[in-house]
Design a protein around this motif. Structure first.
Motif, mmCIF file in Angstrom:
data_model
loop_
_atom_site.group_PDB
_atom_site.id
_atom_site.type_symbol
_atom_site.label_atom_id
_atom_site.label_comp_id
_atom_site.label_asym_id
_atom_site.label_seq_id
_atom_site.Cartn_x
_atom_site.Cartn_y
_atom_site.Cartn_z
ATOM 1 N N GLY A 58 48.288 30.920 44.231
ATOM 2 C CA GLY A 58 49.075 29.754 44.980
ATOM 3 C C GLY A 58 49.510 30.248 46.500
ATOM 4 N N LYS A 59 49.116 31.172 46.812
ATOM 5 C CA LYS A 59 49.153 31.947 48.246
ATOM 6 C C LYS A 59 48.271 32.604 48.577
ATOM 7 C CE LYS A 59 52.468 35.364 46.841
ATOM 8 N NZ LYS A 59 53.219 36.211 47.354
ATOM 9 N N PRO A 60 47.926 32.801 49.974
ATOM 10 C CA PRO A 60 46.944 33.753 50.491
ATOM 11 C C PRO A 60 47.304 35.121 50.055
ATOM 12 C CG PRO A 60 47.638 32.366 52.235
ATOM 13 C CD PRO A 60 48.619 32.082 51.119
ATOM 14 N N ALA A 61 46.017 36.089 50.040
ATOM 15 C CA ALA A 61 46.158 37.442 49.955
ATOM 16 C C ALA A 61 47.515 38.088 50.587
ATOM 17 C CB ALA A 61 45.021 38.079 50.173
ATOM 18 N N ASP A 62 48.421 38.890 50.067
ATOM 19 C CA ASP A 62 49.296 39.407 50.730
ATOM 20 C C ASP A 62 48.730 40.874 51.370
ATOM 21 O OD1 ASP A 62 51.668 37.762 50.159
ATOM 22 O OD2 ASP A 62 51.063 38.167 48.056
ATOM 23 N N ALA A 63 47.971 41.450 50.727
ATOM 24 C CA ALA A 63 47.474 42.840 51.067
ATOM 25 C C ALA A 63 45.967 42.793 50.658
ATOM 26 C CB ALA A 63 48.117 43.797 50.570
ATOM 27 N N VAL A 64 45.289 43.929 51.156
ATOM 28 C CA VAL A 64 44.216 44.158 50.531
ATOM 29 C C VAL A 64 44.055 45.864 50.358
ATOM 30 C CG1 VAL A 64 41.341 44.635 51.005
ATOM 31 C CG2 VAL A 64 42.650 42.589 51.931
ATOM 32 N N ILE A 65 43.466 46.109 49.076
ATOM 33 C CA ILE A 65 42.967 47.536 49.040
ATOM 34 C C ILE A 65 41.832 47.910 49.016
ATOM 35 C CG2 ILE A 65 43.648 49.809 47.579
ATOM 36 C CD1 ILE A 65 46.207 48.374 46.557
ATOM 37 N N THR A 120 53.010 40.068 44.260
ATOM 38 C CA THR A 120 52.200 40.038 45.296
ATOM 39 C C THR A 120 50.550 39.604 44.875
ATOM 40 O OG1 THR A 120 51.857 42.151 45.232
ATOM 41 C CG2 THR A 120 53.470 41.274 46.814
ATOM 42 N N ASN A 121 49.930 39.109 46.049
ATOM 43 C CA ASN A 121 48.625 38.484 45.469
ATOM 44 C C ASN A 121 47.808 39.956 46.335
ATOM 45 O OD1 ASN A 121 48.714 36.456 44.211
ATOM 46 N ND2 ASN A 121 48.120 35.019 45.966
ATOM 47 N N LEU A 122 46.823 40.592 45.655
ATOM 48 C CA LEU A 122 46.108 41.486 46.111
ATOM 49 C C LEU A 122 44.703 41.268 45.854
ATOM 50 C CD1 LEU A 122 48.059 44.320 44.703
ATOM 51 C CD2 LEU A 122 48.517 43.300 46.986
ATOM 52 N N LEU A 123 43.784 41.866 46.956
ATOM 53 C CA LEU A 123 42.382 41.844 46.921
ATOM 54 C C LEU A 123 42.189 43.087 46.987
ATOM 55 C CD1 LEU A 123 39.615 40.799 46.990
ATOM 56 C CD2 LEU A 123 39.627 40.691 49.435
ATOM 57 N N ILE A 124 41.323 43.658 45.867
ATOM 58 C CA ILE A 124 40.890 45.036 45.522
ATOM 59 C C ILE A 124 39.347 45.020 45.693
ATOM 60 C CG2 ILE A 124 41.097 47.018 44.194
ATOM 61 C CD1 ILE A 124 43.771 45.935 44.329
ATOM 62 N N THR A 125 38.917 45.617 46.881
ATOM 63 C CA THR A 125 37.375 46.097 46.798
ATOM 64 C C THR A 125 37.074 47.207 46.164
ATOM 65 O OG1 THR A 125 37.200 47.079 49.034
ATOM 66 C CG2 THR A 125 37.417 44.821 49.562
ATOM 67 N N GLY A 126 35.924 47.120 45.511
ATOM 68 C CA GLY A 126 35.456 48.119 44.466
ATOM 69 C C GLY A 126 36.631 48.756 43.590
ATOM 70 N N GLY A 127 37.116 47.657 43.073
ATOM 71 C CA GLY A 127 38.190 47.830 42.022
ATOM 72 C C GLY A 127 37.560 48.163 40.422
#
Ligand code: NAD
Ligand code: UFG
Length: 349
Positions: free
Chosen positions: A82-89, A2-9
């Motif tokens: 190669g695909k949009p973010a699946d989830a954001v944490i 999965t592709n994850l975006l983590i803010t404040g990581g």
């Protein structure tokens, strides 16, 4: 994968969670302004995660309040996987209670407006899976202990109000259209560090929280621990909290993400704690034992706004996520000491 975006990581909890998620094989884009962290934390995370992990981790320096920076982060996610973010944490935010009383506008701006901006960008990019860092601070002075998720939400400071407002925003989003998968995770007192001692908590200035203060006393950076009140209605008179090892907390995020991705749309609201309370005096003694260093202490006046005891009822998290804590106070002190003794001045040394 999965592709994850983590803010404040790059922060304390975010960096440990990033490590667990890299080890689980995910691709991560971290969006962080480094307002309260250092890029060095993520350099070490990539090193700990082993060969090949660095290629699955991308850092974007930017602010969650900026539409432009959020666009860059979502674009980086697509480019990486190669695909949009699946989830954001979503960890990014400000968290110092005292500072929030002095600067409420900044707290409402970063915590609420930042979250609102992020959720808008998620909607624009068709990403509807979100894990949000909420806090036990929502419960204010709890009516019952252990505290269930159904307890009254009654925050007592601007930091808590801003977290309650984001929780409400997320509930409103979930009700507004089908498809949202949201976990609101209410952390109790996250402490400790990765057992390697390579990553840990690196607060700026004088720590507000007990654990980093105790560890700075043990390492000789501060003279003495002040215990805020010795006459609380607790077994030894000092305040009792539910401390949770940051690696347990990181694993809780992985479990929440797995449930959201595997199940249908839902709004999960869960306490992440151990269910065990420890007093300030117990923490100081456990840290002395783990470090072999003295922790001189002095009992002073109570700190305004403190509750006597806050301990989680963690049974919902066990039931919904199949997750529970596995590390105790001695582990928290051992690993916290491994970090503090190897990095007495934090990342910037
Ligand atoms: P932290 O300060 O170490 O991490 C927060 C990260 O967000 C930092 O890296 C900081 O640079 C970043 N950040 C701040 N403002 C930003 C912005 N406008 N744009 C982009 N990045 C920004 O804190 P933490 O202890 O890791 O906490 C993470 C989250 O968990 C926070 O939302 C906090 O409120 C919540 N929380 C923490 C605790 C705790 O005791 N540590 C307890 C309950 C909830
Ligand atoms: N304490 C001391 N001396 C110190 C620091 C703390 O005696 O120098 C005591 C406090 O009075 C309290 C206990 O140690 O009894 C824990 O205090 P912390 O400041 O470490 O943690 P809190 O429970 O007050 O609050 C923390 C975060 C909040 C968060 C809450 C629940 O600061 O943001 O945990 O997650 F909401």
């Amino acid at each position: 994968m999965t592709n994850l975006l983590i803010t404040g990581g790059a922060g304390f909890i975010g960096s440990h969670t990033a490590l667990v998620l890299l080890e689980a094989g995910h691709r991560l884009v971290v969006l962080d302004s480094y307002a309260n962290s250092s890029p060095e934390a993520l350099r070490r995370v990539a090193e700990l995660a082993g060969p090949g992990a660095a290629a699955r981790l991308q850092l974007i320096e930017g602010d969650i309040r900026s539409e432009h920076d959020l666009e860059r982060a979502f674009a980086a996610c697509s480019a990486l996987g190669g695909k949009p973010a699946d989830a954001v944490i979503h960890f990014a935010g400000l968290k110092a209670v005292g500072e929030s009383v002095a600067e409420p506008l900044r707290y409402w701006d970063v915590n609420l407006s930042g979250s609102r901006q992020l959720v808008g960008a998620m909607q624009a990019h068709g990403c509807r899976t979100l894990v949000f860092s909420s806090s036990a601070t929502l419960y204010g002075y709890p009516e019952t202990v252990p505290i269930p998720e159904t307890a009254t939400i009654a925050p007592i400071n601007p930091y808590g109000h801003s977290k309650a407002a984001v929780e409400q925003l997320l509930a409103d989003m979930a009700a507004s259209e089908p498809g949202w998968r949201i976990a609101r995770l209410r952390y109790f007192n996250p402490v400790g560090a990765h057992p390697s001692g390579r990553i840990g908590e690196d607060p700026c200035g004088i720590p507000n929280n007990l654990f980093p203060f105790v560890s700075q006393v043990a390492v000789g950076r501060r003279e003495q621990l002040q215990i805020f009140g010795g006459d609380w209605p607790t077994p030894d008179g000092s305040g009792v909290r539910d401390y949770i090892h940051v690696m347990d907390l990181a694993e809780g995020h992985r479990a929440a993400l797995d449930v959201l991705l595997a199940e249908g749309p839902q709004l999960l609201t869960l306490n992440l704690g151990s269910g065990q309370g420890h007093s300030v005096l117990e923490v100081a003694a456990a840290f002395e034992a783990a470090s072999g260093r003295p922790v001189p202490l002095k009992i002073v006046e109570r700190r305004p706004g403190d509750a006597a005891i806050t301990v989680a009822d963690p049974s919902q998290a066990a039931q919904r996520l199949g997750w529970r804590t596995s590390r105790g106070l001695a582990d928290m002190c051992r690993d916290g000491w491994a970090w503090q003794s190897a990095n007495p001045d934090g990342y910037e040394a």
